[in-house]
Design an enzyme around this catalytic site. Structure first.
Site: not given
Length: 312
Positions: A154, A178, A249, A252, A275, A284
């Site tokens: 990120r 995160k 992004h 990524r 994630h 994806y």
């Protein structure tokens, strides 16, 4: 007890809920503020309708959700607000302020799968080659793009990357994602080489106090910003004549897609991207469908037999 009579108690509850988000759920201050902002929308609605937030039913929440749609709030924002409602009433249930969760059956709007823009390897190379290496920041910019693509970071993780988190002998870097969750990510030889070249240039430049450990610095010696990286990539894409709408992004997304195309396991990609939910990573798999279809048409026995028998 009406809304105003319950206001003092509710204020105390919201303070405890805020602590629960920050400490119990380890959410960032920005995410916490977003949850509290969305909760205020609900509380205002309930006050207007003379409802006590601790004594409402599912129908009250459904009326609120319908109102979000009626005033033109987009489905993604509706889903975020409803997610915050679920979080608040789950907290109330855990803290024994309520006996039943009225939001348990509250549904979020169905969201279409958004297929992110993806760059080919050739397009990524063109963007990197568009960097002006004659400029003082040229080597830094090359290291930035190689790191984004090599590690699938990120942009916030890139900006906060520390020298003390580089484990080049082991071939890993450590990032904080995160919820302050840390993870180790393999880094390519090419990205390591570009970072080492940059660190050599970096040592000759200005470094402001407090930024000694940051890998990537702006020309005036403090940390780079997300906006700076965004503008850098936009400028390089235009110079490389890439017509796609891209951002940091996009690198990524491209990282994850190229891993998938190369045969990487989805769980491995999930760990690499940080994630928490595999559903976030599964987007994806949708990007790859045209390639899979072509492979099936070309190589599946049924299709091979059909093409052989089909009249020319």
């Amino acid at each position: 007890m009406n809304f105003d009579e319950n206001k003092q108690k509710l204020t105390q509850i919201i303070k405890k809920y805020q602590q629960y988000l920050l400490l119990g759920k380890s959410l960032s201050s920005n995410t916490c503020e977003a949850y509290l902002h969305d909760l205020k929308l609900l509380l205002h609605f309930l006050k207007e309708n003379g409802k006590n937030p601790l004594q409402i039913e599912l129908s009250d929440l459904q009326a609120f959700a319908s109102g979000l749609h009626d005033i033109g709030i987009c489905p993604h924002s509706q889903a975020r607000i409803i997610s915050g409602i679920h979080s608040f009433y789950h907290f109330l249930l855990l803290s024994e302020y309520i006996e039943n969760d009225p939001s348990e059956l509250l549904q979020t709007p169905k969201l279409g799968k958004h297929l992110p823009e993806v760059l080919s390897v050739e397009e990524i190379d063109k963007i990197i080659q568009a960097i002006d290496m004659e400029k003082k920041e040229g080597q830094r910019n090359r290291a930035i793009l190689e790191t984004l693509y090599s590690c699938g970071l990120r942009v916030s993780e890139l900006c906060n990357l520390k020298i003390s988190d580089l484990y080049f002998e082991e071939g890993f870097i450590k990032v904080e994602g995160k919820g302050n969750k840390q993870r180790l990510i393999p880094i390519s030889e090419r990205a390591m080489k570009e970072i080492k070249y940059w660190l050599s240039d970096r040592a000759q430049g200005r470094i402001k106090p407090g930024f000694e450990d940051y890998v990537f610095l702006a020309r005036w010696g403090n940390g780079i910003s997300r906006i700076m990286v965004f503008h850098l990539i936009k400028e390089l894409a235009e110079r490389a004549e890439i017509k796609k709408s891209i951002s940091p992004h996009t690198f990524r997304h491209s990282f994850a897609t190229h891993l998938l195309e190369g045969g990487a396991n989805l769980r491995i990609i999930q760990c690499m991207l940080g994630h928490e939910n595999i559903g976030t990573t599964e987007i994806y798999t949708h990007i790859d469908r045209s390639m899979l279809r072509n492979e099936i048409i070309e190589h599946h026995p049924r299709n091979i037999m059909y093409h052989k028998k089909a009249p020319k």
